[in-house]
Design a protein around this motif. Structure first.
Motif, PDB file in Angstrom:
ATOM      1  N   GLN A  35      96.946  86.242  57.634  1.00  0.00           N
ATOM      2  CA  GLN A  35      98.117  85.938  56.802  1.00  0.00           C
ATOM      3  C   GLN A  35      98.339  87.000  55.740  1.00  0.00           C
ATOM      4  N   GLU A  36      97.259  87.479  55.131  1.00  0.00           N
ATOM      5  CA  GLU A  36      97.376  88.542  54.124  1.00  0.00           C
ATOM      6  C   GLU A  36      97.856  89.842  54.764  1.00  0.00           C
ATOM      7  N   ALA A  37      97.323  90.142  55.953  1.00  0.00           N
ATOM      8  CA  ALA A  37      97.758  91.351  56.662  1.00  0.00           C
ATOM      9  C   ALA A  37      99.243  91.278  56.983  1.00  0.00           C
ATOM     10  N   ALA A  38      99.714  90.098  57.392  1.00  0.00           N
ATOM     11  CA  ALA A  38     101.144  89.926  57.671  1.00  0.00           C
ATOM     12  C   ALA A  38     101.962  90.064  56.399  1.00  0.00           C
ATOM     13  N   GLY A  39     101.431  89.579  55.281  1.00  0.00           N
ATOM     14  CA  GLY A  39     102.125  89.750  54.012  1.00  0.00           C
ATOM     15  C   GLY A  39     102.254  91.218  53.626  1.00  0.00           C
ATOM     16  N   LEU A  40     101.196  91.983  53.852  1.00  0.00           N
ATOM     17  CA  LEU A  40     101.262  93.429  53.574  1.00  0.00           C
ATOM     18  C   LEU A  40     102.253  94.111  54.506  1.00  0.00           C
ATOM     19  N   ALA A  41     102.282  93.684  55.770  1.00  0.00           N
ATOM     20  CA  ALA A  41     103.261  94.245  56.709  1.00  0.00           C
ATOM     21  C   ALA A  41     104.685  93.922  56.256  1.00  0.00           C
ATOM     22  N   ARG A  42     104.899  92.691  55.805  1.00  0.00           N
ATOM     23  CA  ARG A  42     106.228  92.301  55.326  1.00  0.00           C
ATOM     24  C   ARG A  42     106.633  93.135  54.105  1.00  0.00           C
ATOM     25  N   ALA A  43     105.699  93.327  53.174  1.00  0.00           N
ATOM     26  CA  ALA A  43     105.996  94.129  51.990  1.00  0.00           C
ATOM     27  C   ALA A  43     106.320  95.574  52.370  1.00  0.00           C
ATOM     28  N   ALA A  44     105.546  96.125  53.314  1.00  0.00           N
ATOM     29  CA  ALA A  44     105.809  97.494  53.766  1.00  0.00           C
ATOM     30  C   ALA A  44     107.185  97.605  54.404  1.00  0.00           C
ATOM     31  N   LEU A  45     107.547  96.611  55.202  1.00  0.00           N
ATOM     32  CA  LEU A  45     108.863  96.617  55.840  1.00  0.00           C
ATOM     33  C   LEU A  45     109.968  96.488  54.800  1.00  0.00           C
ATOM     34  N   LEU A 103     114.660 108.458  63.053  1.00  0.00           N
ATOM     35  CA  LEU A 103     113.880 107.275  63.399  1.00  0.00           C
ATOM     36  C   LEU A 103     112.595 107.259  62.591  1.00  0.00           C
ATOM     37  N   ILE A 104     112.293 106.092  61.998  1.00  0.00           N
ATOM     38  CA  ILE A 104     111.037 105.923  61.268  1.00  0.00           C
ATOM     39  C   ILE A 104     110.423 104.585  61.664  1.00  0.00           C
ATOM     40  N   GLY A 105     109.152 104.382  61.270  1.00  0.00           N
ATOM     41  CA  GLY A 105     108.489 103.119  61.505  1.00  0.00           C
ATOM     42  C   GLY A 105     108.453 102.280  60.241  1.00  0.00           C
ATOM     43  N   MET A 106     107.638 101.223  60.278  1.00  0.00           N
ATOM     44  CA  MET A 106     107.512 100.308  59.136  1.00  0.00           C
ATOM     45  C   MET A 106     106.175 100.488  58.419  1.00  0.00           C
ATOM     46  N   ASP A 107     105.426 101.535  58.779  1.00  0.00           N
ATOM     47  CA  ASP A 107     104.059 101.696  58.292  1.00  0.00           C
ATOM     48  C   ASP A 107     103.932 102.649  57.117  1.00  0.00           C
ATOM     49  N   PRO A 179     107.304 116.243  55.060  1.00  0.00           N
ATOM     50  CA  PRO A 179     105.919 116.127  54.579  1.00  0.00           C
ATOM     51  C   PRO A 179     105.120 115.116  55.399  1.00  0.00           C
ATOM     52  N   ALA A 180     103.838 115.377  55.534  1.00  0.00           N
ATOM     53  CA  ALA A 180     102.955 114.441  56.221  1.00  0.00           C
ATOM     54  C   ALA A 180     102.771 113.197  55.360  1.00  0.00           C
ATOM     55  N   LEU A 181     102.830 112.022  55.993  1.00  0.00           N
ATOM     56  CA  LEU A 181     102.588 110.759  55.312  1.00  0.00           C
ATOM     57  C   LEU A 181     101.482 109.999  56.027  1.00  0.00           C
ATOM     58  N   ARG A 182     100.865 109.092  55.296  1.00  0.00           N
ATOM     59  CA  ARG A 182      99.791 108.265  55.858  1.00  0.00           C
ATOM     60  C   ARG A 182     100.360 106.921  56.300  1.00  0.00           C
ATOM     61  N   ASP A 183     100.133 106.553  57.551  1.00  0.00           N
ATOM     62  CA  ASP A 183     100.470 105.221  58.036  1.00  0.00           C
ATOM     63  C   ASP A 183      99.463 104.213  57.488  1.00  0.00           C
ATOM     64  N   VAL A 184      99.921 102.993  57.257  1.00  0.00           N
ATOM     65  CA  VAL A 184      99.011 101.916  56.879  1.00  0.00           C
ATOM     66  C   VAL A 184      98.489 101.267  58.158  1.00  0.00           C
TER      67      VAL A 184
END
Length: 214
Positions: A35-45, A103-107, A179-184
């Protein structure tokens, strides 16, 4: 091949999964609960979509695996993802239209409107490539989208970005790098991204979760 100047705003494409527990950010567990991981994914999105909304663009499209939820802001079109591997799904995203697109991702909740605007400016170039720290890529911009450029690229591998960028140059396109970025992906990634972008929803939630008694 033609190029498009900065006065032409194209389409911003965000490829994402609906942030449901057990379906997203599974590599954040067991450090975080599903649930916490999904919350972090939602915040990132949400952070990603906020940056998209703040960027001048002709269209803003969320290419979504799953159903939209209350996290979806106004001003974003939603298109369901097709079936198939990630390469096929990314190719299909570019097939949605015939104009310049990024095109980008949600990470990458640390992404900014300035970076996105840079990736939509095709003055003097045909393609933008945003490398990810893990060897993949977080952004791909094409002045003239060609879905075939993505088909067959091995995804989620340490050499994904290398193969994809080589595809772009082999096609004769002039490629510039963002620039290079870090995915979560992992707990360490989450901590580093939160520290790098402290004003984001992602960082606020990460701090709250880390401060909670486990």
């Amino acid at each position: 091949m033609s190029t498009h100047g900065s006065n032409h705003t194209g389409t911003l494409l965000v490829v994402a999964k609906a942030p449901l527990a057990g379906r997203v950010k599974t590599r954040l567990t067991p450090h975080f609960t599903p649930q916490e991981a999904a919350g972090l994914a939602r915040a990132a999105l949400q952070d990603t979509l906020a940056a998209v909304l703040a960027t001048p663009a002709r269209r803003r499209v969320l290419y979504l695996d799953g159903a939209p939820g209350p996290w979806l802001p106004d001003g974003i079109e939603v298109v369901p993802q097709c079936a198939g591997g990630l390469d096929a799904r990314l190719a299909a995203a570019f097939a949605l239209h015939d104009g310049p697109a990024l095109l980008i991702g949600m990470d990458t909740p640390q992404v900014t409107p300035e970076l996105l605007a840079q990736g939509l400016d095709f003055t003097g170039t045909n393609a933008w490539f945003g490398p990810a720290v893990d060897g993949g890529f977080w952004a791909l911009g094409l002045a003239e989208p060609d879905p075939a450029l993505l088909l067959g690229v091995p995804m989620s591998a340490a050499h994904t970005g290398e193969v994809q960028r080589r595809r772009l140059t082999a096609s004769g396109r002039a490629v510039r790098d963002l620039p290079a970025l870090r995915d979560v992906d992992t707990p360490d990634d989450a901590a580093l991204v939160a520290a790098a972008a402290p004003e984001t929803r992602f960082a606020a939630l990460h701090a709250e979760l880390c401060a909670a008694v486990r």
